[in-house]
Structure formats: C-alpha cells, structure tokens
Design an enzyme around this catalytic site. Structure first.
Site, PDB file in Angstrom:
ATOM      1  CB  ILE A  69      44.164  82.762  48.542  1.00  0.00           C
ATOM      2  CG1 ILE A  69      43.653  83.276  47.201  1.00  0.00           C
ATOM      3  CG2 ILE A  69      43.011  82.177  49.361  1.00  0.00           C
ATOM      4  CD1 ILE A  69      43.138  82.185  46.276  1.00  0.00           C
ATOM      5  N   PRO A  70      46.049  84.207  51.461  1.00  0.00           N
ATOM      6  CG  PRO A  70      46.420  86.083  52.797  1.00  0.00           C
ATOM      7  CD  PRO A  70      45.986  85.661  51.446  1.00  0.00           C
ATOM      8  CG  HIS A  71      45.266  79.124  52.841  1.00  0.00           C
ATOM      9  ND1 HIS A  71      45.864  79.612  51.691  1.00  0.00           N
ATOM     10  CD2 HIS A  71      45.669  77.844  52.947  1.00  0.00           C
ATOM     11  CE1 HIS A  71      46.567  78.651  51.128  1.00  0.00           C
ATOM     12  NE2 HIS A  71      46.474  77.577  51.868  1.00  0.00           N
ATOM     13  N   GLY A  72      45.192  79.474  56.642  1.00  0.00           N
ATOM     14  CA  GLY A  72      45.785  78.602  57.645  1.00  0.00           C
ATOM     15  C   GLY A  72      44.713  77.947  58.477  1.00  0.00           C
ATOM     16  CG  LEU A 114      39.799  81.161  52.830  1.00  0.00           C
ATOM     17  CD1 LEU A 114      39.844  79.965  51.882  1.00  0.00           C
ATOM     18  CD2 LEU A 114      38.359  81.469  53.222  1.00  0.00           C
TER      19      LEU A 114
END
Length: 154
Positions: A64-67, A102
């Site tokens: 779930i890469p997110h930033g 996300l």
C-alpha cells in the site's frame, strides 16, 4: 470511505508488468499523474520518500504505497494487480502482486487514515484477496473493489 470513491476512473490496472519496486513506483506515478494532473516526478518522489521510512509491503503479497501531496483536492487511489509478482521488501519477505496506491492532500489526516483502514479491511479477508488475484480485467476488479469486505456485505 468506500473504495469506489477513492479509486479514480482509470485507476485500476489489471495486469501490470514491472521488474522492480522502483519500476512499479514509476509506473504508478505516471498513471497517478494522468489522473490527478500532478507531476509524475513529484508523485514518484513522494512515494519513494515514504518507502525510505519503511516498506509499505504489508505482507501476504499486498503493498500500500502512499503519500501526501500539497495542493491535492481529495484522496486519490489506484489499484494494480502485478503479473508477475515482484520483491517489495515486504514485512513477511513475500513478493507483492496486489498494490493499492493512495495519494492524499497534506491536510487529509482522517480521510487518508479511513482509506488505509478500508484497504486493510478488504485485504484481511483471504477470500477477497483470492478473488482480486483471480480477476483478469478492469471491470471484474472494479466490481470486487466496490463490493468491499465480505463481512460487511450482508
């Protein structure tokens, strides 16, 4: 926050072929740039900086890469099924084949957390995960993502 409200039109990739974590983040950044109107390099930097803090590979083949990005007006999501799975430095050491990405506005604390929570609930159920792995086209994946966790379907 339902996943269909988060995952933008054009944000589902049914069979993404990449050969590394960096390549994956580049491809996701390019797709996110088309959807959000933001710069792909800025998105890539944001996702990469988050990965440097610790892998977003959650285990069981899921990442779930997110930033957070300045001047983004809402939470945007993408979903990719990788073919084949890749090494992602996940907490369990397993290769990743399901990726939820996300991007949130800098001030979107609650919405960002709600989106992460929704993804966690969906992927906790192994039946949902197997269905996502078995789906081969965007329409099927969209239906599965809209249905959400089986425990909430009744």
């Amino acid at each position: 926050m339902p996943l269909p409200d988060i995952i933008a039109e054009g944000g589902i990739i049914p069979a993404l072929r990449v050969d590394s974590k960096k390549h994956l983040l580049q491809e996701l950044s390019a797709r996110a740039a088309r959807i959000t109107g933001r710069d792909a390099a800025e998105i890539f930097r944001t996702l990469s900086e988050r990965e440097r803090l610790g892998s977003t590979g959650a285990g069981n083949g899921i990442a779930i890469p997110h930033g957070k990005l300045a001047r983004l007006d809402r939470v945007f999501g993408l979903f990719a099924r990788l073919d084949p799975a890749i090494d992602f430095d996940s907490i369990d050491g397993q290769p990743v084949d399901l990726v939820f990405t996300l991007l949130a506005p800098e001030g979107a604390g609650a919405d960002h957390l709600k989106a992460l929570s929704r993804i966690a609930r969906l992927t906790r159920d192994q039946a949902n995960v197997q269905k996502l792995r078995a789906a081969r086209d965007e329409a099927s994946l969209k239906t599965l993502l809209a249905a959400g966790p089986a425990s909430n379907a009744a």
